[in-house]
Motif scaffolding. Structure first.
Motif, PDB file in Angstrom:
ATOM      1  N   MET A   1       0.849  -1.190   0.000  1.00 12.78           N
ATOM      2  CA  MET A   1       0.000   0.000   0.000  1.00 12.78           C
ATOM      3  C   MET A   1       0.883   1.237   0.000  1.00 12.78           C
ATOM      4  O   MET A   1       1.782   1.363   0.832  1.00 12.78           O
ATOM      5  N   LEU A   2       0.656   2.128  -0.940  1.00 13.19           N
ATOM      6  CA  LEU A   2       1.475   3.316  -1.079  1.00 13.19           C
ATOM      7  C   LEU A   2       0.901   4.463  -0.274  1.00 13.19           C
ATOM      8  O   LEU A   2      -0.318   4.660  -0.227  1.00 13.19           O
ATOM      9  N   SER A   3       1.784   5.247   0.344  1.00  9.99           N
ATOM     10  CA  SER A   3       1.336   6.451   1.035  1.00  9.99           C
ATOM     11  C   SER A   3       2.449   7.483   1.006  1.00  9.99           C
ATOM     12  O   SER A   3       3.632   7.147   0.853  1.00  9.99           O
ATOM     13  N   TRP A   4       2.062   8.741   1.160  1.00 14.56           N
ATOM     14  CA  TRP A   4       2.994   9.856   1.097  1.00 14.56           C
ATOM     15  C   TRP A   4       2.637  10.860   2.187  1.00 14.56           C
ATOM     16  O   TRP A   4       1.466  11.089   2.483  1.00 14.56           O
ATOM     17  N   GLN A   5       3.658  11.474   2.776  1.00 15.22           N
ATOM     18  CA  GLN A   5       3.463  12.506   3.780  1.00 15.22           C
ATOM     19  C   GLN A   5       3.759  13.861   3.160  1.00 15.22           C
ATOM     20  O   GLN A   5       4.833  14.080   2.581  1.00 15.22           O
ATOM     21  N   VAL A   6       2.803  14.770   3.252  1.00 14.34           N
ATOM     22  CA  VAL A   6       2.954  16.127   2.735  1.00 14.34           C
ATOM     23  C   VAL A   6       2.664  17.074   3.890  1.00 14.34           C
ATOM     24  O   VAL A   6       1.509  17.381   4.200  1.00 14.34           O
ATOM     25  N   GLY A   7       3.707  17.532   4.584  1.00 13.23           N
ATOM     26  CA  GLY A   7       3.505  18.319   5.794  1.00 13.23           C
ATOM     27  C   GLY A   7       2.726  17.514   6.806  1.00 13.23           C
ATOM     28  O   GLY A   7       3.115  16.395   7.175  1.00 13.23           O
ATOM     29  N   ASP A   8       1.614  18.061   7.268  1.00 13.14           N
ATOM     30  CA  ASP A   8       0.763  17.360   8.233  1.00 13.14           C
ATOM     31  C   ASP A   8      -0.285  16.462   7.567  1.00 13.14           C
ATOM     32  O   ASP A   8      -1.159  15.917   8.251  1.00 13.14           O
ATOM     33  N   VAL A   9      -0.224  16.335   6.253  1.00 12.85           N
ATOM     34  CA  VAL A   9      -1.229  15.582   5.505  1.00 12.85           C
ATOM     35  C   VAL A   9      -0.651  14.250   5.046  1.00 12.85           C
ATOM     36  O   VAL A   9       0.463  14.196   4.509  1.00 12.85           O
ATOM     37  N   ARG A  10      -1.415  13.190   5.254  1.00 14.94           N
ATOM     38  CA  ARG A  10      -1.040  11.853   4.792  1.00 14.94           C
ATOM     39  C   ARG A  10      -1.973  11.442   3.661  1.00 14.94           C
ATOM     40  O   ARG A  10      -3.200  11.602   3.762  1.00 14.94           O
ATOM     41  N   ILE A  11      -1.398  10.946   2.565  1.00 13.87           N
ATOM     42  CA  ILE A  11      -2.172  10.525   1.393  1.00 13.87           C
ATOM     43  C   ILE A  11      -1.902   9.042   1.168  1.00 13.87           C
ATOM     44  O   ILE A  11      -0.735   8.625   1.073  1.00 13.87           O
ATOM     45  N   THR A  12      -2.960   8.247   1.083  1.00 17.00           N
ATOM     46  CA  THR A  12      -2.825   6.796   0.961  1.00 17.00           C
ATOM     47  C   THR A  12      -3.598   6.301  -0.250  1.00 17.00           C
ATOM     48  O   THR A  12      -4.755   6.672  -0.448  1.00 17.00           O
ATOM     49  N   ARG A  13      -2.960   5.464  -1.056  1.00 15.67           N
ATOM     50  CA  ARG A  13      -3.606   4.878  -2.235  1.00 15.67           C
ATOM     51  C   ARG A  13      -4.326   3.586  -1.858  1.00 15.67           C
ATOM     52  O   ARG A  13      -3.737   2.704  -1.222  1.00 15.67           O
ATOM     53  N   ILE A  14      -5.593   3.469  -2.262  1.00 16.81           N
ATOM     54  CA  ILE A  14      -6.363   2.239  -2.087  1.00 16.81           C
ATOM     55  C   ILE A  14      -6.687   1.715  -3.484  1.00 16.81           C
ATOM     56  O   ILE A  14      -7.468   2.305  -4.219  1.00 16.81           O
ATOM     57  N   LEU A 260       4.784  17.256  -5.340  1.00 13.16           N
ATOM     58  CA  LEU A 260       4.623  15.831  -5.587  1.00 13.16           C
ATOM     59  C   LEU A 260       3.368  15.630  -6.432  1.00 13.16           C
ATOM     60  O   LEU A 260       2.269  16.018  -6.027  1.00 13.16           O
ATOM     61  N   VAL A 261       3.518  15.033  -7.597  1.00 13.47           N
ATOM     62  CA  VAL A 261       2.396  14.799  -8.500  1.00 13.47           C
ATOM     63  C   VAL A 261       1.942  13.350  -8.342  1.00 13.47           C
ATOM     64  O   VAL A 261       2.719  12.417  -8.556  1.00 13.47           O
ATOM     65  N   ILE A 262       0.675  13.188  -7.939  1.00 12.00           N
ATOM     66  CA  ILE A 262       0.117  11.858  -7.686  1.00 12.00           C
ATOM     67  C   ILE A 262      -0.902  11.577  -8.776  1.00 12.00           C
ATOM     68  O   ILE A 262      -1.943  12.231  -8.866  1.00 12.00           O
ATOM     69  N   GLY A 263      -0.598  10.606  -9.619  1.00  9.06           N
ATOM     70  CA  GLY A 263      -1.449  10.313 -10.763  1.00  9.06           C
ATOM     71  C   GLY A 263      -2.643   9.453 -10.383  1.00  9.06           C
ATOM     72  O   GLY A 263      -2.494   8.425  -9.726  1.00  9.06           O
ATOM     73  N   THR A 264      -3.808   9.853 -10.825  1.00 10.08           N
ATOM     74  CA  THR A 264      -5.024   9.128 -10.484  1.00 10.08           C
ATOM     75  C   THR A 264      -5.090   7.770 -11.168  1.00 10.08           C
ATOM     76  O   THR A 264      -5.769   6.863 -10.672  1.00 10.08           O
ATOM     77  N   HIS A 265      -4.375   7.598 -12.288  1.00 10.55           N
ATOM     78  CA  HIS A 265      -4.344   6.302 -12.965  1.00 10.55           C
ATOM     79  C   HIS A 265      -2.927   5.782 -13.151  1.00 10.55           C
ATOM     80  O   HIS A 265      -2.704   4.879 -13.960  1.00 10.55           O
ATOM     81  N   PHE A 266      -1.953   6.326 -12.404  1.00 12.95           N
ATOM     82  CA  PHE A 266      -0.573   5.878 -12.535  1.00 12.95           C
ATOM     83  C   PHE A 266      -0.346   4.645 -11.665  1.00 12.95           C
ATOM     84  O   PHE A 266      -0.655   4.663 -10.468  1.00 12.95           O
ATOM     85  N   THR A 267       0.209   3.596 -12.249  1.00 12.92           N
ATOM     86  CA  THR A 267       0.595   2.441 -11.459  1.00 12.92           C
ATOM     87  C   THR A 267       1.779   2.800 -10.566  1.00 12.92           C
ATOM     88  O   THR A 267       2.405   3.862 -10.719  1.00 12.92           O
ATOM     89  N   ALA A 268       2.093   1.914  -9.619  1.00 10.94           N
ATOM     90  CA  ALA A 268       3.189   2.170  -8.694  1.00 10.94           C
ATOM     91  C   ALA A 268       4.483   2.452  -9.472  1.00 10.94           C
ATOM     92  O   ALA A 268       4.755   1.781 -10.462  1.00 10.94           O
ATOM     93  N   PRO A 269       5.213   3.484  -9.047  1.00 17.80           N
ATOM     94  CA  PRO A 269       5.154   4.213  -7.782  1.00 17.80           C
ATOM     95  C   PRO A 269       4.104   5.319  -7.691  1.00 17.80           C
ATOM     96  O   PRO A 269       4.032   5.999  -6.668  1.00 17.80           O
ATOM     97  N   THR A 270       3.339   5.573  -8.743  1.00 22.13           N
ATOM     98  CA  THR A 270       2.144   6.429  -8.735  1.00 22.13           C
ATOM     99  C   THR A 270       2.446   7.921  -8.621  1.00 22.13           C
ATOM    100  O   THR A 270       1.701   8.741  -9.163  1.00 22.13           O
ATOM    101  N   ALA A 271       3.505   8.278  -7.922  1.00 20.42           N
ATOM    102  CA  ALA A 271       3.809   9.690  -7.677  1.00 20.42           C
ATOM    103  C   ALA A 271       5.248  10.006  -8.051  1.00 20.42           C
ATOM    104  O   ALA A 271       6.126   9.132  -8.060  1.00 20.42           O
ATOM    105  N   GLY A 272       5.486  11.281  -8.349  1.00 18.71           N
ATOM    106  CA  GLY A 272       6.834  11.730  -8.654  1.00 18.71           C
ATOM    107  C   GLY A 272       6.842  13.224  -8.890  1.00 18.71           C
ATOM    108  O   GLY A 272       5.877  13.930  -8.578  1.00 18.71           O
ATOM    109  N   HIS A 273       7.929  13.696  -9.454  1.00 17.87           N
ATOM    110  CA  HIS A 273       8.088  15.124  -9.727  1.00 17.87           C
ATOM    111  C   HIS A 273       8.272  15.335 -11.226  1.00 17.87           C
ATOM    112  O   HIS A 273       8.934  14.539 -11.901  1.00 17.87           O
TER     113      HIS A 273
END
Length: 285
Positions: A1-14, A260-273
């Protein structure tokens, strides 16, 4: 399960579904030969034969004050015109709960747009009736987007296969929908950002916290190959010229930043710059 921390915000992919190939109905320009020319796509975003890898997933955004689900995938039991999306039986809700997000705990459901693979889990089938999956949430839908698809619904020949009919109308009828502008501020850390073209009221989701920043794309970009070919508009785009202009504008704005760009249809790693790659762009770690 992928997740990313952005300051005080946590984003998790389901994750709901992943697929390799079979995406030509979305991006017909992305032939295997054309994809193989984009070397950086392999192995994460394309296989060795030039077939695209794509994902359908939701993103849970946890802020200090709200638990937000961004886009709700396809959903179970829905009858759809795409055979592989029809009558699904996935473990999405169980996976959501296992990640620490039981459906009753969600405060906000946010749809970047109202296409079939972004609204499905808005509702679930209970005793033969479509009911809100997230009974304690406000469902934030773009006003322009909602009005467009509500008007389109009147022309649908088979409403039983319409995502508006089974995944939007029931939450509206339940009084859970809040219609918002394309630049709506959801909470101090989360705001909508208009990225029009794919649909009339399409939005992305901008997250800012403690100097860090992320962007959940929605479908202004379907696949990372479009960083190299922003002119590759999807067949599903409402206005291909506008979607192409949106991609070029957004890529230019994002390139070289720490967003950090998180793609709505990007397979893992799903996010990048986003970084410059000659006259175009690519996604880097």
């Amino acid at each position: 399960m992928l997740s990313w921390q952005v300051g005080d915000v946590r984003i998790t992919r389901i994750l709901e579904l992943e697929a390799t190939g079979g995406t030509r109905f979305i991006l017909p320009q992305a032939t295997p030969d054309a994809v193989k020319e984009i070397g950086w796509l392999s192995p994460h975003f394309a296989d060795e034969n030039g077939k695209l890898r794509m994902s359908i997933h939701a993103l849970v955004v946890e802020t200090p004050t709200a638990r937000i689900v961004v886009d709700t995938c396809i959903g179970n039991d829905k009858q759809r015109d795409i055979p592989t999306w029809s009558g699904l039986q996935t473990n999405f809700l169980a996976d959501l709960a296992a990640a620490g997000f039981p459906r009753e705990s969600i405060d906000v459901v946010l749809c970047t747009h109202l296409h079939v693979d972004h609204v499905g889990w808005n509702t679930m089938l209970e005793s033969g009736k479509w009911v809100p999956t997230f009974p304690n949430a406000r469902y934030l839908l773009g006003r322009d987007e909602f009005e467009y698809w509500r008007a389109e619904e009147e022309t649908v020949e088979r409403p039983e296969r319409s995502p508006f009919h089974d995944s939007v109308q029931p939450v509206w009828d339940a009084g859970l929908v809040e219609l918002v502008a394309t630049d709506h501020q959801v909470c101090p850390e989360v705001a909508l950002e208009p990225t029009l073209g794919h649909t009339p009221g399409h939005v992305s989701v901008r997250i800012r916290s403690k100097g860090a920043e992320a962007l959940i794309t929605g479908d202004f970009i379907h696949h990372p190959c479009q960083f190299t070919h922003p002119e590759w508009a999807s067949l599903a785009d409402y206005d291909p010229a506008a979607s192409t202009a949106t991609r070029a504008r957004m890529f230019a704005d994002l390139a070289g930043t720490e967003t950090l760009v998180i793609g709505t249809h990007f397979t893992a790693p799903t996010a990048g710059h986003v970084v410059r790659d000659g006259a175009v762009w690519r996604l880097a770690g």
